[in-house]
Design a protein around this motif. Structure first.
Motif, mmCIF file in Angstrom:
data_model
loop_
_atom_site.group_PDB
_atom_site.id
_atom_site.type_symbol
_atom_site.label_atom_id
_atom_site.label_comp_id
_atom_site.label_asym_id
_atom_site.label_seq_id
_atom_site.Cartn_x
_atom_site.Cartn_y
_atom_site.Cartn_z
ATOM 1 N N UNK A 47 10.023 -38.820 -21.906
ATOM 2 C CA UNK A 47 9.935 -38.176 -20.590
ATOM 3 C C UNK A 47 11.209 -37.368 -20.391
ATOM 4 N N UNK A 48 11.052 -36.068 -20.264
ATOM 5 C CA UNK A 48 12.180 -35.160 -20.099
ATOM 6 C C UNK A 48 12.047 -34.514 -18.734
ATOM 7 N N UNK A 49 12.811 -35.008 -17.794
ATOM 8 C CA UNK A 49 12.734 -34.587 -16.390
ATOM 9 C C UNK A 49 11.317 -34.837 -15.889
ATOM 10 N N UNK A 50 10.508 -33.831 -15.675
ATOM 11 C CA UNK A 50 9.142 -34.043 -15.179
ATOM 12 C C UNK A 50 8.102 -33.886 -16.275
ATOM 13 N N UNK A 51 8.500 -33.472 -17.454
ATOM 14 C CA UNK A 51 7.555 -33.253 -18.558
ATOM 15 C C UNK A 51 7.558 -34.446 -19.511
ATOM 16 N N UNK A 52 6.422 -34.658 -20.147
ATOM 17 C CA UNK A 52 6.324 -35.656 -21.205
ATOM 18 C C UNK A 52 6.138 -34.913 -22.515
ATOM 19 N N UNK A 53 7.008 -35.206 -23.472
ATOM 20 C CA UNK A 53 6.991 -34.527 -24.760
ATOM 21 C C UNK A 53 6.607 -35.539 -25.831
ATOM 22 N N UNK A 54 5.667 -35.172 -26.680
ATOM 23 C CA UNK A 54 5.284 -35.999 -27.800
ATOM 24 C C UNK A 54 5.709 -35.281 -29.082
ATOM 25 N N UNK A 55 6.514 -35.965 -29.904
ATOM 26 C CA UNK A 55 7.035 -35.354 -31.127
ATOM 27 C C UNK A 55 7.392 -36.456 -32.111
ATOM 28 N N UNK A 56 7.533 -36.102 -33.390
ATOM 29 C CA UNK A 56 7.994 -37.108 -34.352
ATOM 30 C C UNK A 56 9.418 -37.563 -34.006
ATOM 31 N N UNK A 57 9.668 -38.843 -34.167
ATOM 32 C CA UNK A 57 10.971 -39.398 -33.821
ATOM 33 C C UNK A 57 12.082 -38.774 -34.653
ATOM 34 N N UNK A 58 11.806 -38.454 -35.931
ATOM 35 C CA UNK A 58 12.846 -37.852 -36.778
ATOM 36 C C UNK A 58 13.318 -36.523 -36.195
ATOM 37 N N UNK A 59 12.383 -35.760 -35.606
ATOM 38 C CA UNK A 59 12.751 -34.477 -35.019
ATOM 39 C C UNK A 59 13.643 -34.673 -33.789
ATOM 40 N N UNK A 60 13.287 -35.624 -32.957
ATOM 41 C CA UNK A 60 14.082 -35.888 -31.761
ATOM 42 C C UNK A 60 15.468 -36.419 -32.123
ATOM 43 N N UNK A 61 15.535 -37.270 -33.148
ATOM 44 C CA UNK A 61 16.844 -37.770 -33.596
ATOM 45 C C UNK A 61 17.706 -36.649 -34.173
ATOM 46 N N UNK A 62 17.082 -35.748 -34.930
ATOM 47 C CA UNK A 62 17.818 -34.616 -35.494
ATOM 48 C C UNK A 62 18.365 -33.715 -34.393
ATOM 49 N N UNK A 63 17.548 -33.446 -33.390
ATOM 50 C CA UNK A 63 18.000 -32.624 -32.266
ATOM 51 C C UNK A 63 19.163 -33.306 -31.545
ATOM 52 N N UNK A 64 19.061 -34.617 -31.368
ATOM 53 C CA UNK A 64 20.127 -35.366 -30.699
ATOM 54 C C UNK A 64 21.429 -35.299 -31.493
ATOM 55 N N UNK A 65 21.345 -35.445 -32.818
ATOM 56 C CA UNK A 65 22.546 -35.361 -33.659
ATOM 57 C C UNK A 65 23.160 -33.964 -33.575
ATOM 58 N N UNK A 66 22.329 -32.934 -33.629
ATOM 59 C CA UNK A 66 22.846 -31.565 -33.562
ATOM 60 C C UNK A 66 23.493 -31.269 -32.214
#
Length: 79
Positions: A47-66
């Protein structure tokens, strides 16, 4: 040249001396991060503010690291 540890090797190339422990630690942490990201491939919903995003966890972790690396680079102080 005070404070410089650069030296010439037998083949004419330059060497900077022994590897610093901070670089070794950084390399180990980077490798562990890549392994951790590679092992987490499930699809998740966040849940990102008011939106719900569905994505592979590896992608979200990579974005977080970057994003973390970018923030660290922005606030880094030189010694």
């Amino acid at each position: 040249m005070t404070g410089s540890s650069t030296r010439r090797t037998a083949d004419g190339s330059t060497s900077r001396g022994p590897v610093r422990p901070a670089w070794v630690l950084a390399a180990v942490l980077a490798l562990l991060t890549v392994v951790f990201i590679a092992q987490n491939r499930d699809r998740v919903s966040i849940h990102l503010f008011t939106a719900t995003v569905s994505a592979p966890l590896w992608l979200l972790l990579t974005i977080t690291v970057l994003v973390g690396a970018a923030v660290g680079a922005l606030v880094r102080t030189r010694r």
